[in-house]
Scaffold this motif. Structure first.
Motif, PDB file in Angstrom:
ATOM      1  N   ILE A  70       0.735  -1.102   0.081  1.00 38.23           N
ATOM      2  CA  ILE A  70       0.044   0.041  -0.064  1.00 38.23           C
ATOM      3  C   ILE A  70       1.076   1.218   0.148  1.00 38.23           C
ATOM      4  N   ALA A  71       0.981   2.053  -1.007  1.00 38.16           N
ATOM      5  CA  ALA A  71       1.723   3.104  -1.289  1.00 38.16           C
ATOM      6  C   ALA A  71       1.033   4.250  -0.453  1.00 38.16           C
ATOM      7  N   ASP A  72       1.800   5.215   0.229  1.00 41.63           N
ATOM      8  CA  ASP A  72       1.167   6.417   0.937  1.00 41.63           C
ATOM      9  C   ASP A  72       0.122   7.341  -0.141  1.00 41.63           C
ATOM     10  N   LEU A  73       0.985   7.395  -1.287  1.00 41.35           N
ATOM     11  CA  LEU A  73       0.325   8.500  -2.302  1.00 41.35           C
ATOM     12  C   LEU A  73       0.983   8.030  -3.793  1.00 41.35           C
ATOM     13  N   ALA A  74       0.121   7.918  -4.764  1.00 41.95           N
ATOM     14  CA  ALA A  74       0.480   7.702  -5.941  1.00 41.95           C
ATOM     15  C   ALA A  74      -0.255   8.594  -7.051  1.00 41.95           C
ATOM     16  N   ILE A  75       0.443   8.995  -8.004  1.00 40.22           N
ATOM     17  CA  ILE A  75      -0.055   9.827  -9.354  1.00 40.22           C
ATOM     18  C   ILE A  75      -0.057   8.618 -10.359  1.00 40.22           C
ATOM     19  N   VAL A  76      -1.309   8.469 -11.014  1.00 43.00           N
ATOM     20  CA  VAL A  76      -1.573   7.543 -12.070  1.00 43.00           C
ATOM     21  C   VAL A  76      -2.418   8.068 -13.174  1.00 43.00           C
ATOM     22  N   ILE A  77      -2.366   7.451 -14.137  1.00 46.14           N
ATOM     23  CA  ILE A  77      -2.681   7.746 -15.539  1.00 46.14           C
ATOM     24  C   ILE A  77      -4.082   6.858 -15.755  1.00 46.14           C
ATOM     25  N   LEU A  78      -5.417   7.302 -15.922  1.00 47.66           N
ATOM     26  CA  LEU A  78      -6.475   6.365 -16.271  1.00 47.66           C
ATOM     27  C   LEU A  78      -6.723   6.109 -17.373  1.00 47.66           C
ATOM     28  N   ASP A 115      10.769   1.979   4.942  1.00 48.91           N
ATOM     29  CA  ASP A 115      10.174   2.685   3.866  1.00 48.91           C
ATOM     30  C   ASP A 115      11.031   2.505   2.788  1.00 48.91           C
ATOM     31  N   VAL A 116      12.412   2.659   2.792  1.00 47.04           N
ATOM     32  CA  VAL A 116      13.277   2.582   1.927  1.00 47.04           C
ATOM     33  C   VAL A 116      13.291   1.114   1.178  1.00 47.04           C
ATOM     34  N   GLN A 117      13.223   0.127   2.240  1.00 48.29           N
ATOM     35  CA  GLN A 117      13.062  -1.141   1.590  1.00 48.29           C
ATOM     36  C   GLN A 117      11.565  -1.025   0.958  1.00 48.29           C
ATOM     37  N   LYS A 118      10.658  -0.797   1.346  1.00 50.27           N
ATOM     38  CA  LYS A 118       9.371  -0.884   0.652  1.00 50.27           C
ATOM     39  C   LYS A 118       9.627  -0.114  -0.829  1.00 50.27           C
ATOM     40  N   ILE A 119      10.017   0.723  -1.138  1.00 49.28           N
ATOM     41  CA  ILE A 119      10.521   1.281  -2.546  1.00 49.28           C
ATOM     42  C   ILE A 119      11.263   0.326  -3.029  1.00 49.28           C
ATOM     43  N   LYS A 120      12.205  -0.113  -2.671  1.00 45.39           N
ATOM     44  CA  LYS A 120      12.604  -1.283  -3.344  1.00 45.39           C
ATOM     45  C   LYS A 120      11.963  -2.489  -3.675  1.00 45.39           C
ATOM     46  N   ASN A 121      11.055  -2.799  -2.893  1.00 48.98           N
ATOM     47  CA  ASN A 121      10.084  -3.756  -3.207  1.00 48.98           C
ATOM     48  C   ASN A 121       9.273  -3.359  -4.326  1.00 48.98           C
ATOM     49  N   THR A 131       7.804   4.935 -13.976  1.00 46.40           N
ATOM     50  CA  THR A 131       7.473   5.240 -12.672  1.00 46.40           C
ATOM     51  C   THR A 131       8.605   5.744 -12.047  1.00 46.40           C
ATOM     52  N   GLN A 132       8.405   6.997 -11.140  1.00 46.54           N
ATOM     53  CA  GLN A 132       9.320   7.614 -10.010  1.00 46.54           C
ATOM     54  C   GLN A 132       8.843   7.359  -8.787  1.00 46.54           C
ATOM     55  N   TYR A 133      10.006   7.253  -7.968  1.00 42.38           N
ATOM     56  CA  TYR A 133       9.610   7.108  -6.796  1.00 42.38           C
ATOM     57  C   TYR A 133      10.045   7.971  -5.582  1.00 42.38           C
ATOM     58  N   TYR A 134       9.420   8.190  -4.623  1.00 42.02           N
ATOM     59  CA  TYR A 134       9.981   9.221  -3.650  1.00 42.02           C
ATOM     60  C   TYR A 134       9.883   8.976  -2.267  1.00 42.02           C
ATOM     61  N   LEU A 135      10.805   9.051  -1.580  1.00 37.28           N
ATOM     62  CA  LEU A 135      10.623   9.125   0.032  1.00 37.28           C
ATOM     63  C   LEU A 135      10.532  10.560   0.577  1.00 37.28           C
TER      64      LEU A 135
END
Length: 188
Positions: A70-78, A115-121, A131-135
């Motif tokens: 479960i990502a805290d926040l996501a920006i997606v294209i519908l 959370d670093v590990q979660k991004i890696k996952n 997809t870009q990732y942010y901590l």
């Protein structure tokens, strides 16, 4: 507008929001814990990107199920005709940004490291070049100034290259300091 330009606009908005808006929200005591940080970031990004969201069928979601997490926040294209499937999640064509947030005053680093590990996952489970990732971490603790201070080890910086940006807020000499550290060569 091509996807690369859209990604750059989103990236710039996330960085500027962190440095200009979130820092002011913190200074004005609007942020109490992680949920208020998430709400503030959502609000500022949705406001900043309003026309881009509408024009390109983009949406910002919190608590977004992605790659088994479960990502805290996501920006997606519908897709071009959302709302005609069983569930809106089935109308998502692409995930452009995943943001993991943490806001703690404690001295332990474990929550941030998790959370670093979660991004890696996420990166391992759904490798996508778009997809870009942010901590986005606020750690209300005193730090020593270290140039290019990062939550990532040198080994982690290898998989973060071209994929991850760190947004950080912490104290240095009693003053809250806000930084952006990109592991992207030229941003997105």
């Amino acid at each position: 507008m091509e996807l690369g330009k859209v990604l750059k606009i989103i990236d710039r908005a996330i960085r500027n929001t962190w440095l200009d808006k979130i820092s002011k929200d913190h200074e004005s005591f609007y942020l109490l814990k992680e949920d208020t940080l998430k709400n503030a970031l959502y609000y500022h990004l949705r406001t900043e990107l309003a026309s881009l969201l509408e024009k390109h069928n983009l949406r910002i979601y919190t608590e977004f199920y992605h790659a088994g997490f479960i990502a805290d926040l996501a920006i997606v294209i519908l897709n071009g005709d959302p709302g005609n499937n069983n569930h809106l999640k089935d109308d998502i064509d692409n995930v452009l940004a995943i943001i993991e947030l943490k806001y703690k005053a404690c001295s332990t680093m474990k929550f941030f490291e998790d959370d670093v590990q979660k991004i890696k996952n996420y990166i391992d489970a759904t490798p996508s070049p778009t997809t870009q990732y942010y901590l986005a971490f606020i750690h209300e603790a005193e730090y020593e100034y270290i140039e290019d201070d990062s939550w990532l080890t040198l080994e982690q910086q290898v998989w973060a290259k071209d994929r991850l940006t760190e947004l950080s807020g912490h104290y240095i000499d009693g003053e809250m300091t806000w930084t952006v550290l990109s592991h992207n060569v030229e941003g997105v």
